[in-house]
Design a protein around this motif. Structure first.
Motif, PDB file in Angstrom:
ATOM      1  N   UNK B  36      -2.747  59.749 -39.553  1.00 43.83           N
ATOM      2  CA  UNK B  36      -1.952  59.561 -38.340  1.00 43.83           C
ATOM      3  C   UNK B  36      -2.735  59.061 -37.140  1.00 43.83           C
ATOM      4  N   UNK B  37      -4.050  59.140 -37.198  1.00 45.70           N
ATOM      5  CA  UNK B  37      -4.873  58.544 -36.129  1.00 45.70           C
ATOM      6  C   UNK B  37      -5.288  57.151 -36.577  1.00 45.70           C
ATOM      7  N   UNK B  38      -5.145  56.181 -35.669  1.00 42.13           N
ATOM      8  CA  UNK B  38      -5.501  54.816 -36.052  1.00 42.13           C
ATOM      9  C   UNK B  38      -6.869  54.437 -35.505  1.00 42.13           C
ATOM     10  N   UNK B  39      -7.684  53.901 -36.415  1.00 39.37           N
ATOM     11  CA  UNK B  39      -8.997  53.395 -36.037  1.00 39.37           C
ATOM     12  C   UNK B  39      -9.017  51.880 -36.213  1.00 39.37           C
ATOM     13  N   UNK B  40      -9.839  51.217 -35.404  1.00 36.11           N
ATOM     14  CA  UNK B  40     -10.079  49.783 -35.571  1.00 36.11           C
ATOM     15  C   UNK B  40     -11.538  49.590 -35.944  1.00 36.11           C
ATOM     16  N   UNK B  41     -11.806  48.627 -36.821  1.00 34.46           N
ATOM     17  CA  UNK B  41     -13.187  48.393 -37.254  1.00 34.46           C
ATOM     18  C   UNK B  41     -13.433  46.902 -37.463  1.00 34.46           C
ATOM     19  N   UNK B  42     -14.624  46.465 -37.090  1.00 39.02           N
ATOM     20  CA  UNK B  42     -14.995  45.051 -37.213  1.00 39.02           C
ATOM     21  C   UNK B  42     -16.474  44.940 -37.524  1.00 39.02           C
ATOM     22  N   UNK B  43     -16.869  43.813 -38.102  1.00 37.36           N
ATOM     23  CA  UNK B  43     -18.284  43.544 -38.382  1.00 37.36           C
ATOM     24  C   UNK B  43     -18.622  42.147 -37.893  1.00 37.36           C
ATOM     25  N   UNK B  44     -19.807  41.991 -37.332  1.00 35.58           N
ATOM     26  CA  UNK B  44     -20.250  40.693 -36.825  1.00 35.58           C
ATOM     27  C   UNK B  44     -21.762  40.591 -36.999  1.00 35.58           C
ATOM     28  N   UNK B  45     -22.206  39.423 -37.410  1.00 40.29           N
ATOM     29  CA  UNK B  45     -23.628  39.200 -37.670  1.00 40.29           C
ATOM     30  C   UNK B  45     -24.169  38.117 -36.754  1.00 40.29           C
ATOM     31  N   UNK B  46     -25.404  38.300 -36.312  1.00 42.83           N
ATOM     32  CA  UNK B  46     -26.112  37.262 -35.564  1.00 42.83           C
ATOM     33  C   UNK B  46     -27.405  36.937 -36.307  1.00 42.83           C
ATOM     34  N   UNK B  47     -27.614  35.647 -36.610  1.00 45.12           N
ATOM     35  CA  UNK B  47     -28.802  35.203 -37.336  1.00 45.12           C
ATOM     36  C   UNK B  47     -29.607  34.263 -36.440  1.00 45.12           C
ATOM     37  N   UNK B  48     -30.916  34.478 -36.424  1.00 45.88           N
ATOM     38  CA  UNK B  48     -31.812  33.623 -35.636  1.00 45.88           C
ATOM     39  C   UNK B  48     -31.699  32.177 -36.078  1.00 45.88           C
ATOM     40  N   UNK B  49     -31.603  31.287 -35.118  1.00 45.60           N
ATOM     41  CA  UNK B  49     -31.492  29.870 -35.441  1.00 45.60           C
ATOM     42  C   UNK B  49     -30.079  29.428 -35.716  1.00 45.60           C
ATOM     43  N   UNK B  50     -29.161  30.397 -35.898  1.00 43.54           N
ATOM     44  CA  UNK B  50     -27.752  30.070 -36.109  1.00 43.54           C
ATOM     45  C   UNK B  50     -26.938  30.546 -34.903  1.00 43.54           C
ATOM     46  N   UNK B  51     -27.130  31.797 -34.519  1.00 40.72           N
ATOM     47  CA  UNK B  51     -26.379  32.358 -33.393  1.00 40.72           C
ATOM     48  C   UNK B  51     -27.226  32.559 -32.149  1.00 40.72           C
ATOM     49  N   UNK B  52     -28.514  32.579 -32.292  1.00 46.46           N
ATOM     50  CA  UNK B  52     -29.365  32.699 -31.104  1.00 46.46           C
ATOM     51  C   UNK B  52     -30.667  31.933 -31.333  1.00 46.46           C
ATOM     52  N   UNK B  53     -31.255  31.509 -30.211  1.00 39.69           N
ATOM     53  CA  UNK B  53     -32.475  30.712 -30.262  1.00 39.69           C
ATOM     54  C   UNK B  53     -33.664  31.594 -30.634  1.00 39.69           C
TER      55      UNK B  53
END
Lengths: 319, 319
Positions: B36-53
């Motif tokens: 009866x309690x609702x949770x939200x969940x997500x996943x996100x990845x950051x890779x060097x050279x792809x998402x950040x310098x």
């Protein structure tokens, strides 16, 4: 700096502050309280060249990436329910994904695990990170619950996955039949998480851990968390028929059994008064289990056999 | 194969089967029901050279890895509670971890997010994968809820992060003061997830998404999910004072605003009758919001301005 030191540092800096986190970083999975319902959650990553050999089939990777996480939930006594997946690699093709999902589903479907989150991106090496969430009953199986006088148990057998890896790397010639050698490689690629056993044990066992780093290393983790030592009866350690056929009963086989990783069996403790109950659980869940030692006073984490201390060697897949 | 196609394939193969998964893969986060309690969940990845310098500071990475995930929860109207972290890289030193956790905590502490799971390992490039879990109130904000006639709103401003990246890459000289140029780089490295706004909107807005891929791309995702089209009033798009000072009002600035990613603002819809309520929420959460368009019938996902179709360009950080 070792992985354990890094994780301890993360735990110390980031792992505090919420009362609804019942068990934080440091056990096989965390335990959180959601309005009175307890969930367990864990994350595990496999990187090509670190945790698996280049060329490992996408189907085997799909199975194993989920299996190692289900094993963490099993060691807590939790029933798996949901998973989130972060995939990165240089070339994630539709064909690769189809094989990966087929291997994943071969394990996910019987356990009724649904993928609820996914992220994919480019990256220099294949990397598979899985988060699982499961439901706990009345008791969580912690590493820290072992009591002086408890029996120490092991499910299944250990050493097969390490021998399977040695075969793949052609480090050992391997006796026995091709079917027996294949059985060892399958133990490496398709570990069977002991989910039913873990859930059933949660009412009767005092402590548990899954054997991913090697029997001695993981026994050490459990005993350190419980502040106890233990003595193993090495001649009671079960040897699979495949391992017995492929690797002679020498020091090498013993190394695989004591220090080989990736077997994903459960190591657990229970009071001697619970022996009948433990035997019933093993029978009901159709899981072979073996009593392999006894918990006693001593330096926390220390292991002995025949009165001598045993030395764990950390499991580094490809060193 | 695009990331969206790969994720659709994962969803189709693995994302079904449990009734307690209320919203699966395909929105900003999944919604699960726990007694009866609702949770939200997500996943996100950051890779060097792809998402950040390469060379991005560990502190900025700690902040941003959490921020992009909190933004996903904000877009669902969920309050963040717990996170799990999988870190891999060639050299994870104690010093790097200390800086990473300092940046993470600067965001985690005010939001009371506790790390409950951590995994670290060697890997050829720095890769940071975060799973977040939050709690939902009565309503989840879905991408699919927009109604014909709704107003379209945007929090804060867009284009700053893309301009900050261009400055770091020395693709533009950049006018304005050093403080103004720094403000744009800070938007890139330290995005502010709109958590309070998202939670407050969950009772009043009809649909929401966070702007990570670019305004046009993410508006397209929301409208496709809702089966609607929309017209933007481009002259209503807010421009930050830093962006106005550093990048002239030309095609380049418009590109940053319409197609630049990484701003992590909320784009959301609400009925015209809710305008006063939306204004109150903006005031109560101290969040600047702007009405930037209107939802109407049309090919699902299509966007127009001045009667002409607008074309989204996907945001690929370093192409």
């Amino acid at each position: 700096m070792s992985e354990f030191d890094l994780i301890a540092r993360l735990q110390s800096a980031l792992g505090r502050g919420r009362k609804d986190c019942v068990v934080g970083i440091g056990d096989d999975a965390a335990v959180i309280d959601v309005n009175g319902t307890r969930l367990a959650s864990a994350v595990d990553t496999m990187v090509e060249g670190v945790h698996f050999l280049p060329g490992t089939s996408a189907a085997d990777l799909g199975w194993k990436a989920l299996a190692v996480n289900l094993s963490d939930l099993a060691a807590m006594g939790a029933t798996p329910q949901w998973a989130l997946l972060a995939l990165s690699g240089p070339q994630l093709s539709a064909d690769w994904i189809d094989q990966f999902t087929a291997g994943w589903n071969a394990l996910a479907e019987p356990h009724r695990v649904q993928l609820i989150g996914g992220d994919t991106c480019r990256g220099p090496a294949l990397s598979i990170s899985v988060t699982v969430i499961g439901r706990l009953g009345a008791n969580a199986l912690l590493r820290s619950g072992a009591q002086i006088g408890d029996d120490l148990y092991l499910s299944g057998s250990v050493g097969d996955a390490a021998a399977g890896l040695a075969l793949l790397q052609e480090k050992i010639p391997g006796a026995g039949s091709e079917a027996q050698r294949q059985a060892l490689r399958t133990r490496l690629h398709r570990p069977q998480p002991r989910c039913a056993l873990g859930v059933a044990l949660s009412a009767k066992a005092s402590a548990a851990i899954d054997v991913s780093d090697g029997l001695l290393a993981d026994a050490g983790h459990l005993l350190r968390a419980s502040g106890c030592a233990a003595t193993l009866e090495l001649d009671q350690l079960p040897v699979s028929s495949a391992l017995a056929a492929v690797v002679a009963a020498d020091q090498q086989r013993r190394q695989y059994m004591l220090n080989g990783g990736d077997d994903y069996e459960l190591l657990y403790c229970a009071a001697p008064a619970a022996r009948d109950a433990i035997a019933s659980i093993a029978a009901e869940t159709a899981t072979p289990v073996q009593r392999i030692g006894r918990v006693h006073e001593g330096p926390p984490g220390m292991l002995y056999a025949d009165g001598q201390p045993l030395q764990a060697k950390g499991w580094d897949h490809f060193r």
